[in-house]
Design a protein around this motif. Structure first.
Motif, PDB file in Angstrom:
ATOM      1  N   ILE A 122     -12.786   1.031   1.631  1.00  0.00           N
ATOM      2  CA  ILE A 122     -11.436   0.682   2.257  1.00  0.00           C
ATOM      3  C   ILE A 122     -10.160   1.150   1.714  1.00  0.00           C
ATOM      4  CG2 ILE A 122     -10.245  -1.425   3.100  1.00  0.00           C
ATOM      5  CD1 ILE A 122     -13.163  -2.607   3.841  1.00  0.00           C
ATOM      6  N   PHE A 123     -10.191   0.790   0.296  1.00  0.00           N
ATOM      7  CA  PHE A 123      -8.942   1.261  -0.572  1.00  0.00           C
ATOM      8  C   PHE A 123      -7.821   0.409  -0.287  1.00  0.00           C
ATOM      9  CE2 PHE A 123      -6.899   4.467  -3.091  1.00  0.00           C
ATOM     10  CZ  PHE A 123      -8.077   4.591  -4.227  1.00  0.00           C
ATOM     11  N   GLY A 124      -8.106  -0.966  -0.443  1.00  0.00           N
ATOM     12  CA  GLY A 124      -7.095  -1.982   0.021  1.00  0.00           C
ATOM     13  C   GLY A 124      -7.522  -3.023  -0.750  1.00  0.00           C
ATOM     14  N   PRO A 125      -6.732  -4.308  -0.579  1.00  0.00           N
ATOM     15  CA  PRO A 125      -6.657  -5.648  -1.249  1.00  0.00           C
ATOM     16  C   PRO A 125      -7.714  -6.372  -0.346  1.00  0.00           C
ATOM     17  CG  PRO A 125      -4.678  -5.551  -0.061  1.00  0.00           C
ATOM     18  CD  PRO A 125      -5.033  -4.195   0.067  1.00  0.00           C
ATOM     19  N   VAL A 126      -9.027  -5.734  -0.129  1.00  0.00           N
ATOM     20  CA  VAL A 126     -10.000  -6.379   0.612  1.00  0.00           C
ATOM     21  C   VAL A 126     -11.324  -6.604  -0.184  1.00  0.00           C
ATOM     22  CG1 VAL A 126     -11.116  -6.319   2.955  1.00  0.00           C
ATOM     23  CG2 VAL A 126      -9.086  -5.482   2.884  1.00  0.00           C
ATOM     24  N   VAL A 127     -11.925  -7.768  -0.077  1.00  0.00           N
ATOM     25  CA  VAL A 127     -13.321  -7.732  -0.808  1.00  0.00           C
ATOM     26  C   VAL A 127     -14.394  -8.493   0.240  1.00  0.00           C
ATOM     27  CG1 VAL A 127     -12.175  -8.215  -3.147  1.00  0.00           C
ATOM     28  CG2 VAL A 127     -12.656 -10.145  -1.802  1.00  0.00           C
ATOM     29  N   SER A 128     -15.492  -8.203   0.226  1.00  0.00           N
ATOM     30  CA  SER A 128     -16.661  -8.738   0.971  1.00  0.00           C
ATOM     31  C   SER A 128     -17.434  -9.728  -0.049  1.00  0.00           C
ATOM     32  CB  SER A 128     -17.281  -7.801   1.624  1.00  0.00           C
ATOM     33  OG  SER A 128     -16.337  -7.032   2.551  1.00  0.00           O
ATOM     34  N   LEU A 129     -17.882 -10.697   0.671  1.00  0.00           N
ATOM     35  CA  LEU A 129     -18.885 -11.634  -0.042  1.00  0.00           C
ATOM     36  C   LEU A 129     -20.047 -11.548   0.603  1.00  0.00           C
ATOM     37  CD1 LEU A 129     -16.581 -12.685  -1.714  1.00  0.00           C
ATOM     38  CD2 LEU A 129     -17.569 -15.065  -1.665  1.00  0.00           C
ATOM     39  N   ILE A 130     -21.201 -11.104  -0.247  1.00  0.00           N
ATOM     40  CA  ILE A 130     -22.443 -10.859   0.378  1.00  0.00           C
ATOM     41  C   ILE A 130     -23.473 -11.879  -0.329  1.00  0.00           C
ATOM     42  CG2 ILE A 130     -24.258  -9.155   0.985  1.00  0.00           C
ATOM     43  CD1 ILE A 130     -22.168  -6.850   0.766  1.00  0.00           C
ATOM     44  N   PRO A 131     -24.415 -12.622   0.310  1.00  0.00           N
ATOM     45  CA  PRO A 131     -25.463 -13.423   0.003  1.00  0.00           C
ATOM     46  C   PRO A 131     -26.405 -12.656  -0.435  1.00  0.00           C
ATOM     47  CG  PRO A 131     -25.376 -13.627   2.067  1.00  0.00           C
ATOM     48  CD  PRO A 131     -24.471 -12.572   1.917  1.00  0.00           C
ATOM     49  N   HIS A 132     -27.330 -12.991  -1.752  1.00  0.00           N
ATOM     50  CA  HIS A 132     -28.496 -12.377  -1.994  1.00  0.00           C
ATOM     51  C   HIS A 132     -29.463 -13.368  -2.530  1.00  0.00           C
ATOM     52  CE1 HIS A 132     -28.380 -13.499  -6.500  1.00  0.00           C
ATOM     53  NE2 HIS A 132     -27.146 -13.087  -6.447  1.00  0.00           N
ATOM     54  N   ASP A 133     -30.647 -13.071  -2.294  1.00  0.00           N
ATOM     55  CA  ASP A 133     -31.753 -13.965  -2.633  1.00  0.00           C
ATOM     56  C   ASP A 133     -32.744 -13.866  -4.043  1.00  0.00           C
ATOM     57  OD1 ASP A 133     -31.640 -15.444  -0.280  1.00  0.00           O
ATOM     58  OD2 ASP A 133     -32.280 -13.667   0.771  1.00  0.00           O
TER      59      ASP A 133
ATOM     60  N   LEU B   4       0.898  -1.248  -0.035  1.00  0.00           N
ATOM     61  CA  LEU B   4      -0.083  -0.047   0.123  1.00  0.00           C
ATOM     62  C   LEU B   4       0.922   1.149   0.021  1.00  0.00           C
ATOM     63  CD1 LEU B   4      -2.638  -1.368   2.530  1.00  0.00           C
ATOM     64  CD2 LEU B   4      -2.968  -1.105   0.162  1.00  0.00           C
ATOM     65  N   VAL B   5       0.316   2.295  -0.475  1.00  0.00           N
ATOM     66  CA  VAL B   5       1.332   3.475  -0.839  1.00  0.00           C
ATOM     67  C   VAL B   5       1.783   4.007   0.398  1.00  0.00           C
ATOM     68  CG1 VAL B   5      -0.500   5.370  -0.292  1.00  0.00           C
ATOM     69  CG2 VAL B   5       1.019   5.726  -1.915  1.00  0.00           C
ATOM     70  N   ALA B   6       1.324   4.010   1.855  1.00  0.00           N
ATOM     71  CA  ALA B   6       1.864   4.557   3.107  1.00  0.00           C
ATOM     72  C   ALA B   6       1.579   3.734   3.945  1.00  0.00           C
ATOM     73  CB  ALA B   6       1.330   5.959   3.149  1.00  0.00           C
ATOM     74  N   GLU B   7       2.489   4.115   5.156  1.00  0.00           N
ATOM     75  CA  GLU B   7       2.030   3.241   6.445  1.00  0.00           C
ATOM     76  C   GLU B   7       0.467   3.516   6.947  1.00  0.00           C
ATOM     77  OE1 GLU B   7       4.475   2.333  10.628  1.00  0.00           O
ATOM     78  OE2 GLU B   7       4.802   4.208   9.590  1.00  0.00           O
ATOM     79  N   ARG B   8       0.049   4.902   6.786  1.00  0.00           N
ATOM     80  CA  ARG B   8      -1.113   5.256   7.332  1.00  0.00           C
ATOM     81  C   ARG B   8      -2.236   4.483   6.466  1.00  0.00           C
ATOM     82  NH1 ARG B   8      -0.200   9.110   3.382  1.00  0.00           N
ATOM     83  NH2 ARG B   8      -2.157   9.364   2.018  1.00  0.00           N
ATOM     84  N   GLN B   9      -1.880   4.192   5.205  1.00  0.00           N
ATOM     85  CA  GLN B   9      -3.056   3.391   4.309  1.00  0.00           C
ATOM     86  C   GLN B   9      -3.140   2.148   4.889  1.00  0.00           C
ATOM     87  OE1 GLN B   9      -4.980   5.130   2.396  1.00  0.00           O
ATOM     88  NE2 GLN B   9      -6.265   3.213   1.653  1.00  0.00           N
ATOM     89  N   ARG B  10      -2.063   1.368   5.429  1.00  0.00           N
ATOM     90  CA  ARG B  10      -2.124   0.195   5.787  1.00  0.00           C
ATOM     91  C   ARG B  10      -2.792   0.112   6.859  1.00  0.00           C
ATOM     92  NH1 ARG B  10       3.256  -3.258   7.035  1.00  0.00           N
ATOM     93  NH2 ARG B  10       3.568  -1.596   8.531  1.00  0.00           N
ATOM     94  N   ALA B  11      -2.473   0.971   8.157  1.00  0.00           N
ATOM     95  CA  ALA B  11      -3.201   1.168   9.097  1.00  0.00           C
ATOM     96  C   ALA B  11      -4.616   1.290   9.052  1.00  0.00           C
ATOM     97  CB  ALA B  11      -2.491   2.332  10.190  1.00  0.00           C
ATOM     98  N   ARG B  12      -4.959   1.999   7.937  1.00  0.00           N
ATOM     99  CA  ARG B  12      -6.531   2.034   7.739  1.00  0.00           C
ATOM    100  C   ARG B  12      -7.143   0.754   7.245  1.00  0.00           C
ATOM    101  NH1 ARG B  12     -10.236   5.830   5.257  1.00  0.00           N
ATOM    102  NH2 ARG B  12     -11.435   5.044   3.755  1.00  0.00           N
ATOM    103  N   VAL B  13      -6.555   0.080   6.488  1.00  0.00           N
ATOM    104  CA  VAL B  13      -7.017  -1.050   6.017  1.00  0.00           C
ATOM    105  C   VAL B  13      -7.017  -2.053   7.112  1.00  0.00           C
ATOM    106  CG1 VAL B  13      -6.328  -3.126   4.366  1.00  0.00           C
ATOM    107  CG2 VAL B  13      -6.267  -0.772   3.645  1.00  0.00           C
ATOM    108  N   GLU B  14      -5.981  -2.289   7.827  1.00  0.00           N
ATOM    109  CA  GLU B  14      -6.263  -3.121   8.786  1.00  0.00           C
ATOM    110  C   GLU B  14      -7.115  -2.710   9.931  1.00  0.00           C
ATOM    111  OE1 GLU B  14      -1.394  -4.668   9.194  1.00  0.00           O
ATOM    112  OE2 GLU B  14      -1.800  -2.838  10.225  1.00  0.00           O
ATOM    113  N   GLY B  15      -7.359  -1.445  10.202  1.00  0.00           N
ATOM    114  CA  GLY B  15      -8.540  -0.984  10.860  1.00  0.00           C
ATOM    115  C   GLY B  15      -9.995  -1.447  10.449  1.00  0.00           C
ATOM    116  N   TYR B  16     -10.232  -1.777   9.455  1.00  0.00           N
ATOM    117  CA  TYR B  16     -11.302  -2.151   8.629  1.00  0.00           C
ATOM    118  C   TYR B  16     -11.329  -3.858   9.196  1.00  0.00           C
ATOM    119  CZ  TYR B  16     -13.390   1.991   6.687  1.00  0.00           C
ATOM    120  OH  TYR B  16     -13.666   3.315   6.368  1.00  0.00           O
ATOM    121  N   ILE B  17     -10.125  -4.507   8.548  1.00  0.00           N
ATOM    122  CA  ILE B  17     -10.304  -5.885   8.723  1.00  0.00           C
ATOM    123  C   ILE B  17     -10.477  -6.300  10.487  1.00  0.00           C
ATOM    124  CG2 ILE B  17      -8.736  -7.965   8.692  1.00  0.00           C
ATOM    125  CD1 ILE B  17      -7.461  -6.629   6.366  1.00  0.00           C
TER     126      ILE B  17
END
Length: 491
Positions: free
Chosen positions: A387-398, A329-342
């Motif tokens: 989030i702006f990082g290598p993170v994807v969410s899988l969501i079920p639909h009906d 990721l581009v900066a340490e602060r950006q990694r911290a942001r992504v890790e915060g979401y995880i």
């Protein structure tokens, strides 16, 4: 790498390389090595004033707005040729200054010259004047350049997104002050050199790297007629508010939380795995990235397993290594942001089914493993916030209606895709999405011929296509004597 590519001591203002007004320096830190790899001067308000004055003089008194569109097009073509010749230089700088994988960087940079070529050709064919008749009354509708443009670009694709603004602005006859981001300010210097070598008149393009404070000075400067901005939605709201004080023209390309709708007649596992791979481009630092994958509830477990397997197999490493797919990721602060979401997993109730940590084999650099989140509800922060990082969410639909509801339940509306075994069904679902761009079964619109931009909080206005040229033009209606109207012209 050449010292001249990574260490710059001047700005480009008024057609020449100009010394900075202040002593400040922006040190460019490599996201992979965490070491200083370059520097540029840090602009102060006086540098912005100097650049705006040069652009103002070039617009008010210089030849560029008064040249024919064909003459402007010739200069844009000259810049395109030089940018093609400098592609490898831009790639090398981008890999060092923002950590994009070297195997992916050419794809990003390869469109830059193409955008200049496209707007050169459009300038030659676009009807800048049209005549409208009603009985004996005749109107000339002239498309005039909007004036001096302040262009502000983000760190994730600084040269590409600069081209999206600079090329149509120049084709329209505008002059430009470009402010690159502090994280990746070096690569836009190659753009300045290409325009200079193409003999762009003095003051038509100006380059002044700086931080947020001088960016705000550019936005509020009375000598600037329009702001073109790409970046976060929060920053876009601030810019729009500042522009509102003087009714300054503004176009905004902002954040996204794009969804892929995988329908029940699609090959769910294959499509899901491919979507995970595609979402990791530029380490997930792409506003249009697919970060919500909506899959049928009946196939959710299989889709989650396919997504996790794909993520675990994506090569993470040094961006200089041609085998790397996900760099830092581009900066340490950006990694911290992504890790915060995880780290919200325990609070929100989702599961980290793949990745989520720092790669053990990379002790240096701001890396995060490709990450898949399962058991995600669309109301969760990880599904609603960028989030702006290598993170994807899988969501079920009906079913289709539910998938459309979930996809549209977002304050963003930038991009998306629909996947179905039936193209017609996929298109019907795509038409229901409130988003600026949608792909059906991998169908890719021709860029730069088609517009890019978003609904809702993903932005205002469009870039690329003829719509991108319109962003830099003001309609000017002139009533004229019938004798002045060319015969045969009508609307």
């Amino acid at each position: 790498m050449s010292e001249s590519l990574m260490h710059r001591d001047e700005f480009y203002i008024g057609g020449t390389w100009a010394k900075p007004a202040g002593p400040g320096v922006l040190e460019v830190v490599s996201p992979s090595s965490e070491e200083v790899v370059g520097r540029v001067p840090l602009a102060v308000d006086g540098d912005i004033d100097h650049a705006v004055a040069a652009a103002r003089t070039a617009f008010d008194d210089g030849p560029w707005p008064r040249m024919s569109p064909r003459e402007r097009a010739d200069v844009l073509d000259g810049a395109a040729r030089r940018l093609k010749a400098r592609t490898s230089d831009i790639v090398r700088v981008l890999v060092d200054e923002m950590g994009v994988a070297s195997g992916q960087a050419p794809l990003q940079v390869g469109t830059v010259a193409m955008v200049f070529e496209y707007y050169a050709e459009l300038a030659r064919t676009f009807a800048f004047d049209r005549v409208v008749r009603q009985g004996d009354r005749v109107g000339l509708v002239a498309s005039d350049p909007v004036g001096v443009v302040g262009a502000i670009v983000p760190w994730n694709a600084p040269v590409t997104l600069a081209a999206w603004k600079v090329a149509p602005a120049l084709a329209a006859g505008c002059t430009v002050v470009l402010k690159p981001p502090p994280e990746s300010p070096l690569s836009p210097y190659v753009l300045a050199e290409a325009l200079h070598e193409a003999r762009l008149p003095a003051g038509v393009f100006n380059l002044v790297p700086g931080d947020r404070e001088v960016g705000e000075h550019l936005v509020t400067h009375p000598g600037v007629d329009k702001i073109a901005f790409t970046g976060s939605t929060a920053a876009g709201k601030r810019i729009m508010s500042l522009c509102g004080d003087s009714i300054k023209r503004v176009s905004l390309e902002l954040g996204g939380k794009s969804a892929a709708l995988v329908l029940d007649d699609a090959d769910v596992e294959t499509v899901t795995a491919n979507l995970v791979g595609g979402s990791m481009h530029n380490s997930g630092q792409v506003c249009a990235a697919i970060t919500r994958i909506l899959v049928p509830r009946s196939a959710y477990a299989r889709a989650l397993e396919a997504a996790a397997d794909k993520a675990r197999g994506i090569p993470v490493g040094d961006p200089h290594d041609p085998g790397t797919v996900v760099g830092p990721l581009v900066a340490e602060r950006q990694r911290a942001r992504v890790e915060g979401y995880i780290g919200l997993a325990a609070e929100e109730g989702f599961r980290v089914v793949a990745g989520g940590g720092r790669p053990a084999h990379l002790p240096k650099g701001w890396y995060v493993e490709p990450t898949v989140l399962g058991d995600v509800d669309n109301s969760m922060r990880v599904a609603q916030e960028e989030i702006f990082g290598p993170v994807v969410s899988l969501i079920p639909h009906d079913g289709d209606d539910d998938a459309v509801r979930i996809a549209n339940d977002s304050r963003y509306g930038l991009s998306g895709s629909v996947w179905s075994g039936d193209d017609e069904r996929g298109l019907a679902v795509a038409r229901r999405l409130r988003t600026g761009g949608t792909m059906v079964n991998g169908g890719t619109p021709p860029m730069p011929l088609t517009p890019f931009g978003g609904f809702k909080e993903s932005g205002l206005g469009r870039e690329l296509g003829v719509e991108g040229l319109h962003q830099y033009l003001e309609p000017h209606t002139i009533g004229i004597p019938a004798a002045l109207a060319p015969q045969g012209d009508a609307s």
